[in-house]
Design an enzyme around this catalytic site. Structure first.
Site, PDB file in Angstrom:
ATOM      1  N   LYS A  54       8.793  -4.403  -3.201  1.00  0.00           N
ATOM      2  CA  LYS A  54       8.036  -4.265  -4.451  1.00  0.00           C
ATOM      3  C   LYS A  54       8.947  -3.748  -5.560  1.00  0.00           C
ATOM      4  O   LYS A  54       8.921  -4.271  -6.685  1.00  0.00           O
ATOM      5  CB  LYS A  54       6.832  -3.332  -4.244  1.00  0.00           C
ATOM      6  CG  LYS A  54       5.710  -4.016  -3.466  1.00  0.00           C
ATOM      7  CD  LYS A  54       4.641  -3.066  -2.973  1.00  0.00           C
ATOM      8  CE  LYS A  54       3.667  -3.814  -2.069  1.00  0.00           C
ATOM      9  NZ  LYS A  54       2.688  -2.957  -1.398  1.00  0.00           N
ATOM     10  N   GLN A  98       0.846   3.168  -1.393  1.00  0.00           N
ATOM     11  CA  GLN A  98       1.038   2.306  -0.223  1.00  0.00           C
ATOM     12  C   GLN A  98       0.152   2.764   0.939  1.00  0.00           C
ATOM     13  O   GLN A  98       0.181   3.936   1.322  1.00  0.00           O
ATOM     14  CB  GLN A  98       2.524   2.331   0.168  1.00  0.00           C
ATOM     15  CG  GLN A  98       2.893   1.392   1.298  1.00  0.00           C
ATOM     16  CD  GLN A  98       2.752  -0.079   0.919  1.00  0.00           C
ATOM     17  OE1 GLN A  98       3.139  -0.493  -0.164  1.00  0.00           O
ATOM     18  NE2 GLN A  98       2.181  -0.864   1.814  1.00  0.00           N
ATOM     19  N   ASP A 121      -3.628  -2.516  -7.369  1.00  0.00           N
ATOM     20  CA  ASP A 121      -4.100  -3.084  -6.100  1.00  0.00           C
ATOM     21  C   ASP A 121      -5.528  -3.615  -6.245  1.00  0.00           C
ATOM     22  O   ASP A 121      -5.997  -4.369  -5.396  1.00  0.00           O
ATOM     23  CB  ASP A 121      -4.084  -2.000  -5.004  1.00  0.00           C
ATOM     24  CG  ASP A 121      -2.958  -2.212  -3.999  1.00  0.00           C
ATOM     25  OD1 ASP A 121      -2.424  -3.334  -3.931  1.00  0.00           O
ATOM     26  OD2 ASP A 121      -2.622  -1.242  -3.295  1.00  0.00           O
TER      27      ASP A 121
END
Ligand code: NDP
Length: 290
Positions: A54, A98, A121
């Site tokens: 990422k 995460q 997200d």
């Protein structure tokens, strides 16, 4: 006849190139550099790899990328304090915590604490509500990527019968919402569904998001259907396979995503798209079309 292969790697590369061009434009026109911050708690090896990718891809698109790495012993209060700090930082447009988190930390509490405008997200309840309602929120990355791949094989899915196998908050439910938003007739199947093969055989669009290697067999697929395989499963021999028996399904489907190289690469591509969108909205500048 063998199905058309939907190439997620190529689609992700093209998407990243569009994002990079849009970022260059934002810098030149508005002095805006979108910034993504990833929070990693603990040292889960797979998470470390994801966070590394990422960071790399965010930078490659010309955006700012920062990562906060906290020890596995970090408390929920510490993670919450960090999220609140990032919520207030005007240079941070996207925050990604995460998952999975260590056991002492409740992921729902962390997601709820996030500014929904920075929730790249797309997991915050506000974004979930917008997804099922009027739209305009941040759309979860893997479902968004799945839809972009579907549109390559079926540009106008309106009226098609879509079957989504799996109902998680991360994949199954948001994919179902997006398909409904595209005027598909949507069936959501799960572990309690009766006669799953028959349900799948009725699908013009079949999305598998189950987490069971090669569960969807070729004779579950309607001839000519578009098959989007979200599953990523590591077999004991080290091979990566999807939730669909690829060779069997390929012989029947009209189009299919491979694993690896299908939906997987689109997830980070959509994270970059979301960061771009989040940055533009926070700064009040038009979102470039990608
Ligand atoms: P979850 O385990 O959260 O959900 C799995 C879903 O599948 C559940 O709804 C479950 O039903 C359903 N299910 C399980 N077994 C069966 C069965 N035998 N028949 C029918 N339905 C079943 O998984 P995720 O949604 O998080 O992930 C799904 C897959 O997608 C995994 O392989 C994961 O690795 C992959 N994935 C890939 C990503 C990518 O970037 N490409 C990103 C995220 C996930 P029930 O609700 O009844 O328990």
């Amino acid at each position: 006849m063998s199905a058309q292969l939907i190439d997620g790697k190529a689609a992700a590369k093209a998407s990243n190139a569009s994002v990079a061009a849009a970022v260059a434009g934002l810098k030149a026109k508005h002095g805006l550099v979108p910034g993504l911050t990833v929070v990693l708690v603990g040292d889960d090896p797979a998470s470390k790899v994801y966070v590394g990718s990422k960071e790399r891809e965010t930078k490659a698109a010309g955006m700012n990328s920062t990562a906060h790495r906290l020890p596995a012993t970090a408390s929920q209060a510490e993670v919450l304090a960090l999220v609140e700090k990032l919520n207030r930082d005007p240079d941070v447009h996207g925050i990604l915590v995460q998952l999975p988190l260590p056991r002492q930390i409740n992921p729902d509490a962390i997601i709820a604490a996030m500014n929904p405008a920075k929730d790249v997200d797309g997991f915050h309840a506000v974004n979930t509500g917008l997804l099922w309602g009027q739209g305009g929120g941040l759309v979860p990355c893997t479902p968004q990527g799945s839809m972009l791949l579907l549109r390559q094989a079926m540009p106008k899915p309106a009226g098609a019968h879509a079957v989504v196998v799996g109902r998680s908050m991360i994949v199954g439910k948001p994919v179902a919402a997006l398909l409904l938003g595209q005027d598909c007739t949507v069936t959501v199947a799960h572990s309690k569904s009766r006669d799953l093969p028959a349900i799948c055989r009725g699908a013009d669009i079949l999305v598998a998001a189950v987490g069971r290697p090669e569960m969807v067999r070729g004779d579950w697929v309607k001839p000519g259907a578009v098959v989007i395989d979200v599953g990523i499963n590591r077999l004991p021999d080290g091979r990566l396979v999807g939730d669909v028996a690829f060779e069997e399904a390929r012989a029947v489907a009209g189009a299919i995503t491979p694993v690896p190289g299908g939906v997987g690469p689109m997830t980070i591509a959509c994270l970059l798209r979301n960061t771009l969108v989040a940055a533009c909205r926070q700064r009040g500048v038009p979102v470039p079309s990608l």
